[in-house]
Design an enzyme around this catalytic site. Structure first.
Site, mmCIF file in Angstrom:
data_model
loop_
_atom_site.group_PDB
_atom_site.id
_atom_site.type_symbol
_atom_site.label_atom_id
_atom_site.label_comp_id
_atom_site.label_asym_id
_atom_site.label_seq_id
_atom_site.Cartn_x
_atom_site.Cartn_y
_atom_site.Cartn_z
ATOM 1 N N ARG A 69 0.842 -1.212 0.000
ATOM 2 C CA ARG A 69 0.000 0.000 0.000
ATOM 3 C C ARG A 69 0.873 1.257 0.000
ATOM 4 O O ARG A 69 0.547 2.255 -0.645
ATOM 5 C CB ARG A 69 -0.946 -0.016 1.210
ATOM 6 C CG ARG A 69 -1.989 1.083 1.145
ATOM 7 C CD ARG A 69 -3.052 0.930 2.214
ATOM 8 N NE ARG A 69 -2.507 1.115 3.569
ATOM 9 C CZ ARG A 69 -3.221 0.981 4.683
ATOM 10 N NH1 ARG A 69 -4.499 0.632 4.622
ATOM 11 N NH2 ARG A 69 -2.674 1.160 5.864
ATOM 12 N N LYS A 168 -2.781 6.896 1.168
ATOM 13 C CA LYS A 168 -2.552 7.201 2.588
ATOM 14 C C LYS A 168 -1.534 8.339 2.616
ATOM 15 O O LYS A 168 -0.330 8.121 2.719
ATOM 16 C CB LYS A 168 -2.082 5.950 3.337
ATOM 17 C CG LYS A 168 -2.332 6.052 4.837
ATOM 18 C CD LYS A 168 -2.266 4.702 5.503
ATOM 19 C CE LYS A 168 -2.197 4.827 7.008
ATOM 20 N NZ LYS A 168 -3.321 5.478 7.646
ATOM 21 N N GLU A 201 -16.184 6.138 5.964
ATOM 22 C CA GLU A 201 -15.354 5.503 6.994
ATOM 23 C C GLU A 201 -15.241 6.474 8.157
ATOM 24 O O GLU A 201 -15.871 7.535 8.155
ATOM 25 C CB GLU A 201 -13.973 5.166 6.419
ATOM 26 C CG GLU A 201 -13.235 6.395 5.894
ATOM 27 C CD GLU A 201 -11.866 6.079 5.304
ATOM 28 O OE1 GLU A 201 -11.270 5.049 5.661
ATOM 29 O OE2 GLU A 201 -11.383 6.891 4.501
#
Ligand code: PMP
Length: 311
Positions: A69, A168, A201
């Site tokens: 990721r 991220k 989220e």
């Protein structure tokens, strides 16, 4: 003296002096000397990417998935990393060893590096990469035992076409603004909706509900970070014979859920028992961690007890 808002409930504030040595661009240095330039675009523009990782009993949970990721986030912002995944995996283990740490949180960051005052990222040829390790207990134990309360934030999660939540990135202002609302409301987490009004989220966690024996969680197209704990919990749930449905969820679905739970590297698995002042669940389970949440938490603990998978 009064403490800062939210700090009385949260317990994840490790003092600087306890952070030991930091891996910075290939060397282990004391935390006080681990600095980046004010001309680093990570500082000037929040231009960078990171990972929050965790070690349990010397094993780095889902290390490969975190590194994958990390490289995907870097690729998405056109940042070439000066290290391979294997080199970063070794650097993480080296940092844990240098701090004599078998259990704890690992923060892997890459900033764009030193550049000019303008935005152009291609004038910052060398990213700065660093790894910090620290203790972690994101929420007080009482919340793990009895469940936590959350609110729905008025701050909409970033639209994927503006800044994809799948990246991220070191720019967490969207989440921080929602977190401030949570703290002002006396909570530690907030649910964020997307521009369609569906559930996305939380500020630092993914969300699941249980309804009539099945688990539901927003799909990636809802504009969420593809949480590594989310994926792990989906696998654990399916291993327990539970059906997991990835589908758009509305605020109504949350309010009428049988159970609600959050997942994250730092949070692990935690029950939510109240949202926007409404107690979750029905009958004797109302306002308590529900049976599926307890079962999933146990499955998560059992997995760790066998040795955290690093793949
Ligand atoms: N969503 C957001 C916005 C996050 O920052 C995080 C990580 N703190 C998560 C979800 C959970 O992701 P993971 O399970 O990979 O830690």
């Amino acid at each position: 003296m009064t403490s800062a808002p939210g700090t009385t409930q949260a317990s994840n504030s490790t003092p600087l002096t306890d952070l030991g040595r930091v891996w910075l661009d290939g060397s282990l240095v004391p935390i006080e000397q681990a600095t980046v330039s004010v001309m680093d675009h990570g500082v000037l523009y929040g231009d960078g990417v990171f990972e929050g990782i965790r070690s349990y009993n010397g094993r780095v949970l889902k290390l490969k998935s975190h590194l994958d990721r990390f490289f995907e986030s870097a690729k998405a912002i056109r940042m070439g990393l000066p290290y391979s995944a294997d080199q970063l995996a070794s650097a993480i283990r080296e940092t844990l060893a240098a701090n004599d740490r078998a259990d704890g949180y690992i923060r892997l960051c890459a900033t764009r590096g030193v550049g000019t005052m303008g935005l152009n990222p291609f004038l910052s040829p060398t990213p700065s990469v660093f790894i910090i390790t620290c203790d972690i207990k994101l929420y007080p134990q009482e919340l793990y035992d009895n469940g936590m309360k959350v609110i729905t934030s008025s701050v909409i999660r970033n639209h994927p076409a503006a800044l994809s939540p799948r990246i991220k990135s070191n720019n967490y202002l969207n989440n921080i603004l929602a977190k401030i609302e949570a703290i002002d409301a006396g909570c530690l987490e907030a649910v964020m909706l997307n521009t369609q009004g569906n559930v996305a989220e939380c500020t630092g966690d993914n969300i699941f509900i249980a309804k009539h024996g099945k688990l539901y969680t927003p799909p990636l197209h809802a504009g969420i970070l593809e949480g590594i704990t989310r994926n792990l919990v989906i696998d654990l749930a399916e291993g327990l014979g539970l059906e997991v449905v990835q589908t758009d969820l509305t605020q109504h679905d949350l309010y009428t859920a049988d159970e609600m739970l959050l997942t994250g590297t730092a949070a692990e698995v935690i029950a939510v028992t109240e949202i926007d002042g409404r107690r979750i669940g029905y009958g004797e389970n109302e306002g308590k961690p529900g049976p599926l949440t307890v079962k999933l938490n146990q499955a998560f603990r059992d997995m760790l007890a066998k040795g955290a998978p690093e793949d």
